[in-house]
Every structure is written in structure tokens, then in C-alpha cells.
Design an enzyme around this catalytic site. Structure first.
Site, mmCIF file in Angstrom:
data_model
loop_
_atom_site.group_PDB
_atom_site.id
_atom_site.type_symbol
_atom_site.label_atom_id
_atom_site.label_comp_id
_atom_site.label_asym_id
_atom_site.label_seq_id
_atom_site.Cartn_x
_atom_site.Cartn_y
_atom_site.Cartn_z
ATOM 1 N N ARG A 177 39.621 34.272 2.684
ATOM 2 C CA ARG A 177 39.561 35.637 2.311
ATOM 3 C C ARG A 177 41.046 36.019 1.978
ATOM 4 N NH1 ARG A 177 38.034 38.336 8.154
ATOM 5 N NH2 ARG A 177 39.370 36.344 8.784
ATOM 6 N N ASN B 110 33.882 37.787 5.865
ATOM 7 C CA ASN B 110 33.171 36.678 6.545
ATOM 8 C C ASN B 110 31.831 37.322 6.781
ATOM 9 O OD1 ASN B 110 35.218 35.014 6.311
ATOM 10 N ND2 ASN B 110 35.836 35.236 8.476
#
Length: 92
Positions: free
Chosen positions: A20, A38
Site C-alpha cells: 500500500r 487491503n
């Protein structure tokens, strides 16, 4: 510029490896907006909005930097909404 929005789902070893943060950092180099997050099943979702070729370049950079963690990529178009997304960030 023809505005496009896509949902891209990456699977593999993509959680717990900085996916990320790296994706958000890479997005700064492109004219894209959206987010990375996620998913509960261990995959990572990216929603990217911008010019189609610019999204392609952004996704190529993700594959280039993080390809060792990626096993599969699934992409699908999303309807663009008004107003358009304005920045790229990490969602939790």
C-alpha cells in the site's frame, strides 16, 4: 482527457510487504487519483482514476516495483462519478 476509473485487485503475497505504501508513493509520479487498500481475503485493491494511458503507466510501475509479490492481477472498469476523485491515498 478521457476520464476513466478502474478497479484492480492484486493477489499473491501483497499484504505486510509495504504494498500500500509503495503504491501510494508511486501514484505521486502519475496524474491519477484513487486509493489502495487491503481486502479481508489477503488481496489488495487499487481504484485508479485518470486518463487511460496514464493509469496503464501507473499499473506498469506497480508491476515493475512490486512484481515479485504479485501472483495475479484482475482489472475491471468502474463508472466514473461526479465529482471525480481528487487525490490518491491509502484507505484502511
Amino acid at each position: 482527457m478521457a476520464l476513466e476509473r478502474r478497479r484492480i485487485v492484486f493477489s499473491g503475497r501483497v499484504q505486510g510487504v509495504g504494498f500500500r505504501a509503495t503504491t501510494s508513493w508511486l501514484a505521486r509520479g502519475f496524474e491519477v487519483a484513487g486509493y489502495v487498500r487491503n481486502l479481508p481475503d489477503g488481496r489488495v485493491e487499487v481504484v485508479a482514476e485518470g486518463d487511460g494511458p496514464e493509469i496503464d503507466r501507473f499499473l506498469d510501475s506497480i508491476r515493475s516495483d512490486l512484481g515479485g509479490f504479485i501472483r495475479d492481477v484482475a482489472s475491471s472498469p468502474l463508472p466514473t462519478e461526479t465529482p471525480p476523485l481528487e487525490e490518491f491515498g491509502v484507505r484502511y
